[in-house]
Design an enzyme around this catalytic site. Sequence first.
Site, short mmCIF file in Angstrom:
data_model
loop_
_atom_site.label_atom_id
_atom_site.label_comp_id
_atom_site.label_asym_id
_atom_site.label_seq_id
_atom_site.Cartn_x
_atom_site.Cartn_y
_atom_site.Cartn_z
N SER A 20 0.80 -1.22 0.00
CA SER A 20 0.00 0.00 0.00
C SER A 20 0.84 1.28 0.00
O SER A 20 0.48 2.23 -0.71
CB SER A 20 -0.96 -0.01 1.18
OG SER A 20 -1.91 -1.02 0.99
N LYS A 69 -9.15 -5.19 11.75
CA LYS A 69 -10.31 -4.69 11.01
C LYS A 69 -11.60 -4.68 11.84
O LYS A 69 -12.47 -3.84 11.62
CB LYS A 69 -10.54 -5.53 9.76
CG LYS A 69 -9.53 -5.28 8.66
CD LYS A 69 -9.91 -6.09 7.43
CE LYS A 69 -8.98 -5.75 6.28
NZ LYS A 69 -9.44 -6.33 5.01
N ASN A 90 -11.80 -1.23 6.80
CA ASN A 90 -10.45 -1.22 6.22
C ASN A 90 -9.96 0.19 5.90
O ASN A 90 -8.80 0.37 5.54
CB ASN A 90 -10.38 -2.11 4.97
CG ASN A 90 -10.92 -1.42 3.75
OD1 ASN A 90 -11.88 -0.67 3.84
ND2 ASN A 90 -10.30 -1.64 2.62
N ASP A 105 -13.33 -2.98 0.70
CA ASP A 105 -12.89 -4.25 0.09
C ASP A 105 -13.90 -4.77 -0.92
O ASP A 105 -13.54 -5.15 -2.04
CB ASP A 105 -12.68 -5.32 1.17
CG ASP A 105 -11.43 -5.07 2.01
OD1 ASP A 105 -10.45 -4.51 1.47
OD2 ASP A 105 -11.43 -5.44 3.19
N GLY A 130 -17.17 -19.85 0.49
CA GLY A 130 -16.62 -19.24 1.71
C GLY A 130 -17.63 -18.32 2.35
O GLY A 130 -18.56 -17.82 1.69
P1 ATR Z 1 -11.20 -13.85 5.45
O1 ATR Z 1 -11.35 -12.56 6.19
O2 ATR Z 1 -9.99 -13.91 4.55
O3 ATR Z 1 -12.44 -14.23 4.72
P2 ATR Z 1 -11.87 -15.75 7.51
O4 ATR Z 1 -12.93 -14.83 8.02
O5 ATR Z 1 -11.02 -16.48 8.47
O6 ATR Z 1 -10.89 -14.97 6.56
O7 ATR Z 1 -12.60 -16.80 6.53
C1 ATR Z 1 -11.89 -17.81 5.88
C2 ATR Z 1 -12.83 -18.54 4.94
O8 ATR Z 1 -12.07 -19.57 4.26
C3 ATR Z 1 -13.96 -19.27 5.62
O9 ATR Z 1 -15.06 -19.39 4.74
C4 ATR Z 1 -13.33 -20.66 5.88
O10 ATR Z 1 -14.25 -21.70 6.06
P3 ATR Z 1 -14.85 -22.03 7.53
O11 ATR Z 1 -15.90 -20.97 7.81
O12 ATR Z 1 -15.41 -23.38 7.40
O13 ATR Z 1 -13.67 -21.95 8.48
C5 ATR Z 1 -12.61 -20.84 4.57
N1 ATR Z 1 -11.51 -21.81 4.66
C6 ATR Z 1 -10.28 -21.62 5.19
N2 ATR Z 1 -9.53 -22.74 5.07
C7 ATR Z 1 -10.32 -23.66 4.46
C8 ATR Z 1 -10.13 -25.01 4.03
N3 ATR Z 1 -8.97 -25.65 4.23
N4 ATR Z 1 -11.17 -25.65 3.41
C9 ATR Z 1 -12.34 -25.01 3.21
N5 ATR Z 1 -12.58 -23.73 3.57
C10 ATR Z 1 -11.59 -23.06 4.19
#
Ligand code: ATR
Length: 277
Positions: A20, A69, A90, A105, A130
Site C-alpha cells: 500500500s 479490522k 479497512n 474491500d 466461503g
Molecule cells: P477472510 O477474512 O480472509 O475471509 P476468515 O474470516 O477467516 O478470513 O474466513 C476464511 C474462509 O475460508 C472461511 O469461509 C473458511 O471456512 P470455515 O468458515 O469453514 O472456516 C474458509 N476456509 C479456510 N480454510 C479452508 C479449508 N482448508 N477448506 C475449506 N474452507 C476453508
Amino acid sequence: MDSKTILLGVIGDPISHSKSPLMMNRAFALCKLNMAYGAFHVKAEQLPAAIAGVRALGMRGLNVTIPHKEAVMPLLDELDESARLIGAVNTIVNEQGVLKGYNTDGIGYARSLEEEIGFRISGAEVLVIGAGGAARAVVYALLKRGAAKIYICNRTPERTAQLVADFSELGNIQPVTEAQLPDLKDRIQLLINTTSVGMTPNHDRCPLADTSWLHEGLTVSDLVYNPRITRLLEIAAEHGAATHGGLGMLVYQGAYAFEYWTGHKAPTEAMWQEVTR
Ligand code: ATR
C-alpha cells in the site's frame, strides 16, 4: 514533505509485506497532492493508542488490515453502512476530528470485476465459496450493485447461515451444499472463491472438490492473488471459462480509499504497476 504535508498510513500486524505505501505514494505524486503514506506495525494492545494518535496528530486517515479490522470499530466515531453490515473496517477517514470507518474491500472487488473484465453484476446470479470476512465484503457489494441472486457454500454451514441472515435484507441470498453445486451450472454467471484455499504455499489446492461442471459460459474469480493464477483459475481456463484474479481487489479497495481521502479520481493504472512490480 514539508510542514503542510497531510499524513496517512496503514496499520496491521504484520505489515512489512504491504504494497500500500508504494501504491498510495505513487498515486499522491501523480495527482500532485502534498500527502504521504507510511506503514505502521501496530500490535493489538497498542490499537487504542494508535487511533488516539490519528486524532492527536491530525492524520487524514488510515487503512486497517489484519488483525485490526474488527477491533478498530468501537474506537471510531461513526461507521458507514458498508462497515456496519460487513462487520469490519479497512479505511478510516478523519473528517475534522470525527473518525468514520468504511469498508472498501467489497466495492473495490466489484469495481475490479467491472473495470478489468467488463463483468455485468446487475442481474447476475453468483456462487460464492466461503463465508468469512472476505465473503461478507463481496456479498455486500454484489447485492448493492444489483446481483439478482447469490448462492453461498462454505465448509462450516453455521457460518453460511449467519451470513445469509445478515444480508437477506439487501437481496436474494441462499445457502447451498457442495453436493448441490453442479445443479447451479446453468443458473450462475459468476463463481467466486473467497477462501484462502490455493494460497501459497498450498498453491496446488483447489476450493472445489468437483470441477467437472465448470464451462465456457462462466466467469471464475479467485480472491487469492498469491499465486496470481491459482489452481482454480487454471482449471477454469481449461474448461473455457473466463477468469479474474484477486489482485484487482487490492488495487481498487485502495482506489476507493484514495478517493475518499482526496476527492480525486484514483490513477488506477499506476497503482496496478506498483502492486505488480
Ligand atoms: P477472510 O477474512 O480472509 O475471509 P476468515 O474470516 O477467516 O478470513 O474466513 C476464511 C474462509 O475460508 C472461511 O469461509 C473458511 O471456512 P470455515 O468458515 O469453514 O472456516 C474458509 N476456509 C479456510 N480454510 C479452508 C479449508 N482448508 N477448506 C475449506 N474452507 C476453508
